[in-house]
Enzyme design. Structure first.
Site, PDB file in Angstrom:
ATOM      1  CB  THR A 172      44.744  33.937  36.729  1.00  0.00           C
ATOM      2  OG1 THR A 172      45.727  34.473  35.847  1.00  0.00           O
ATOM      3  CG2 THR A 172      43.383  34.517  36.365  1.00  0.00           C
TER       4      THR A 172
ATOM      5  N   GLY B 155      46.920  30.293  42.691  1.00  0.00           N
ATOM      6  CA  GLY B 155      45.903  29.544  43.418  1.00  0.00           C
ATOM      7  C   GLY B 155      45.605  28.223  42.737  1.00  0.00           C
TER       8      GLY B 155
ATOM      9  CG  ASP C 252      39.902  25.800  40.258  1.00  0.00           C
ATOM     10  OD1 ASP C 252      39.346  26.797  40.739  1.00  0.00           O
ATOM     11  OD2 ASP C 252      40.481  25.805  39.153  1.00  0.00           O
TER      12      ASP C 252
ATOM     13  CD  GLU D  31      45.980  29.729  35.991  1.00  0.00           C
ATOM     14  OE1 GLU D  31      45.416  30.614  36.639  1.00  0.00           O
ATOM     15  OE2 GLU D  31      45.534  28.572  35.908  1.00  0.00           O
TER      16      GLU D  31
ATOM     17  CB  SER E 106      39.398  35.467  44.205  1.00  0.00           C
ATOM     18  OG  SER E 106      39.299  34.107  44.554  1.00  0.00           O
TER      19      SER E 106
END
Ligand code: 5RP
Length: 222
Positions: A32, A86, A88, A107, A34
């Site tokens: 999940t 992805g 952070d 996730e 961008s």
């Protein structure tokens, strides 16, 4: 090159990386955010080469279906060939902080059943020490205050993410002020607090591969 261009570049690199793993009966896990969205859009091109996907959020499921990719419930699937998502933050051990997009619990579940976890990120996510990005913790709503007190006792500064309800109906605390030198230990300590559903440290199940988009091209870290 903009951050979005780097994200797109790494998404395309991920597609190339996982292509050999795709088979007609393969189901893959999709993350999940961008960067994951760029991956999903690229994946559409190969949709006839695999059976379908398990999504780590409702938003990802919708995007996959929008491209005509079949979405499976994880309970119908015994193993995932690969999980692509992805992050952070990522350190050199490929331990991650995730959950900026509020999808950390699903996730982590999807990553836990995948044979391989390929993390995709632009170079702004690479760090020496995890914790500058506030660590998301998903919490059962009635335990918000008690969990916050327990996190303060661990040295963190929890901030309620106002207005956000996870896909699982829970709330999020973003924990500021942590410098995480032992990510596995911190992950376990946070998971041990009654009322915590999960936390955004992916250390017990770190990524297997980090594809990192830089201005010099995509680096593959293992
Ligand atoms: C969502 C996540 C994302 O992977 C993370 O927030 C990175 O997002 P982006 O690719 O938009 O920078 O963990 O819960």
């Amino acid at each position: 090159m903009s951050q979005d261009e780097l994200k797109q570049q790494v998404a395309l690199a991920a597609l190339k990386y996982i292509k050999p793993l795709l088979q007609p009966d393969a189901i893959i896990g999709v993350g999940t955010g961008s960067t994951a969205n760029f991956f999903i859009d690229a994946l559409a091109e190969l949709k006839h080469d695999f059976k379908g996907a398990v999504a780590s959020s409702d938003a990802t499921a919708e995007r996959l279906r929008g491209h005509g990719i079949e979405v499976f419930d994880l309970n119908e699937v015994s193993q995932l060939a690969v999980y692509v998502d992805g992050a952070d933050e990522a350190n050199r051990k490929l331990e991650l902080i995730k959950g900026g997009g509020a999808a950390l619990t699903r996730e982590k579940i999807v990553a836990s059943v995948a044979k391989m976890f390929v993390c995709i990120a632009d170079e702004s996510k690479a760090v020496e020490t995890l914790g500058a990005f506030p660590l998301p913790v998903e919490v059962i709503p009635m335990a918000r205050s008690s969990v916050a007190r327990a996190i303060v006792a661990l040295g963190g500064n929890p901030v309620y993410r106002v207005g956000v309800v996870t896909d699982n109906g829970n709330i999020l605390l973003d924990v500021h002020g942590l410098s995480i030198t032992n990510a596995k230990e911190m992950e376990a300590k946070l998971n041990n607090i009654v009322g915590v559903v999960t936390n955004g440290l992916f250390a017990q199940r770190a990524a297997d591969v980090l594809l990192l988009a830089t201005l010099e091209g995509v680096k593959t870290l293992t």
